[in-house]
Motif scaffolding. Structure first.
Motif, PDB file in Angstrom:
ATOM      1  N   THR A  58     -10.054  12.936  -6.282  1.00 50.40           N
ATOM      2  CA  THR A  58      -8.735  13.140  -5.698  1.00 50.40           C
ATOM      3  C   THR A  58      -8.835  13.563  -4.234  1.00 50.40           C
ATOM      4  N   THR A  59      -7.775  13.236  -3.491  1.00 53.22           N
ATOM      5  CA  THR A  59      -7.682  13.587  -2.076  1.00 53.22           C
ATOM      6  C   THR A  59      -6.351  14.283  -1.833  1.00 53.22           C
ATOM      7  N   SER A  60      -6.077  14.606  -0.593  1.00 53.38           N
ATOM      8  CA  SER A  60      -4.802  15.241  -0.239  1.00 53.38           C
ATOM      9  C   SER A  60      -3.663  14.219  -0.184  1.00 53.38           C
ATOM     10  N   ARG A  61      -3.959  12.943  -0.356  1.00 49.50           N
ATOM     11  CA  ARG A  61      -2.921  11.902  -0.281  1.00 49.50           C
ATOM     12  C   ARG A  61      -1.860  12.096  -1.367  1.00 49.50           C
ATOM     13  N   CYS A  62      -2.267  12.501  -2.558  1.00 46.75           N
ATOM     14  CA  CYS A  62      -1.328  12.722  -3.670  1.00 46.75           C
ATOM     15  C   CYS A  62      -1.629  14.075  -4.304  1.00 46.75           C
ATOM     16  N   THR A 104      -0.632  16.273 -13.320  1.00 49.06           N
ATOM     17  CA  THR A 104       0.140  16.928 -12.261  1.00 49.06           C
ATOM     18  C   THR A 104      -0.658  18.046 -11.601  1.00 49.06           C
ATOM     19  N   ASP A 105      -0.278  18.317 -10.345  1.00 48.71           N
ATOM     20  CA  ASP A 105      -0.843  19.435  -9.568  1.00 48.71           C
ATOM     21  C   ASP A 105      -2.375  19.464  -9.617  1.00 48.71           C
ATOM     22  N   VAL A 106      -2.985  18.343  -9.249  1.00 48.91           N
ATOM     23  CA  VAL A 106      -4.436  18.211  -9.310  1.00 48.91           C
ATOM     24  C   VAL A 106      -5.052  18.684  -7.994  1.00 48.91           C
ATOM     25  N   LYS A 107      -6.083  19.503  -8.079  1.00 48.23           N
ATOM     26  CA  LYS A 107      -6.771  20.013  -6.888  1.00 48.23           C
ATOM     27  C   LYS A 107      -7.499  18.884  -6.170  1.00 48.23           C
ATOM     28  N   GLY A 109     -10.459  16.957  -4.440  1.00 47.89           N
ATOM     29  CA  GLY A 109     -11.880  16.948  -4.736  1.00 47.89           C
ATOM     30  C   GLY A 109     -12.214  16.923  -6.215  1.00 47.89           C
ATOM     31  N   SER A 110     -11.195  16.801  -7.084  1.00 45.55           N
ATOM     32  CA  SER A 110     -11.448  16.735  -8.527  1.00 45.55           C
ATOM     33  C   SER A 110     -11.941  15.350  -8.903  1.00 45.55           C
ATOM     34  N   LYS A 111     -13.037  15.273  -9.640  1.00 37.70           N
ATOM     35  CA  LYS A 111     -13.573  13.991 -10.101  1.00 37.70           C
ATOM     36  C   LYS A 111     -13.000  13.692 -11.484  1.00 37.70           C
ATOM     37  N   PHE A 112     -12.630  12.411 -11.690  1.00 39.41           N
ATOM     38  CA  PHE A 112     -12.004  12.040 -12.956  1.00 39.41           C
ATOM     39  C   PHE A 112     -12.201  10.558 -13.257  1.00 39.41           C
ATOM     40  N   THR A 113     -11.968  10.194 -14.518  1.00 40.67           N
ATOM     41  CA  THR A 113     -11.883   8.800 -14.945  1.00 40.67           C
ATOM     42  C   THR A 113     -10.539   8.619 -15.643  1.00 40.67           C
ATOM     43  N   VAL A 114     -10.147   7.356 -15.834  1.00 41.79           N
ATOM     44  CA  VAL A 114      -8.883   7.047 -16.508  1.00 41.79           C
ATOM     45  C   VAL A 114      -9.157   6.084 -17.662  1.00 41.79           C
TER      46      VAL A 114
END
Length: 131
Positions: A58-62, A104-107, A109-114
């Protein structure tokens, strides 16, 4: 007919008055601009190429993770977010052709998969993930 000011003091006073009365440009961007930049960075993936997509960071874009279907013969998909630090899906969300928030409200720099699932076995779906 307009008057021309030839006296320097009068011209300076007029310019000072104009500077005070001229409205400034607002610095806050409208809400639609933020949404556009968030969705504008979306990645497109095809269910069938894989059932779990990523890893992404994640980035600051969303501030949220969003998903929508853009094509395919499936009527909807089931999606969740699996954060690397947790290793499990947060919750499964039914997503159609409109943007839907799947975390929602994801920090930043969080790494994730979908991980995704379709409504019928063998159905196809192309989705976009915005984060």
């Amino acid at each position: 007919m307009a008057k021309i000011l030839t006296h320097p003091a009068a011209a300076a006073a007029l310019l000072a008055a104009l500077a005070v009365s001229v409205p400034t440009t607002a610095s806050a961007a409208p809400a639609s601009t933020a949404a556009t930049s968030c969705y504008g960075g979306a990645v497109t993936v095809d269910y069938g190429d894989a059932a779990e997509f990523g890893p992404y960071t994640t980035t600051s874009r969303c501030s949220d993770i969003n998903l929508r279907m853009i094509s395919g013969d499936s009527e909807f998909v089931w999606a969740c977010v699996k954060f690397t630090r947790v290793g499990e899906c947060n919750y499964w969300t039914k997503v159609g052709r409109s943007w839907k928030t799947i975390a929602t409200d994801v920090k930043n720099g969080s790494k994730f998969t979908v991980p995704l699932g379709v409504d019928l076995e063998g159905a196809s779906a192309r989705v976009q993930i915005a984060f």
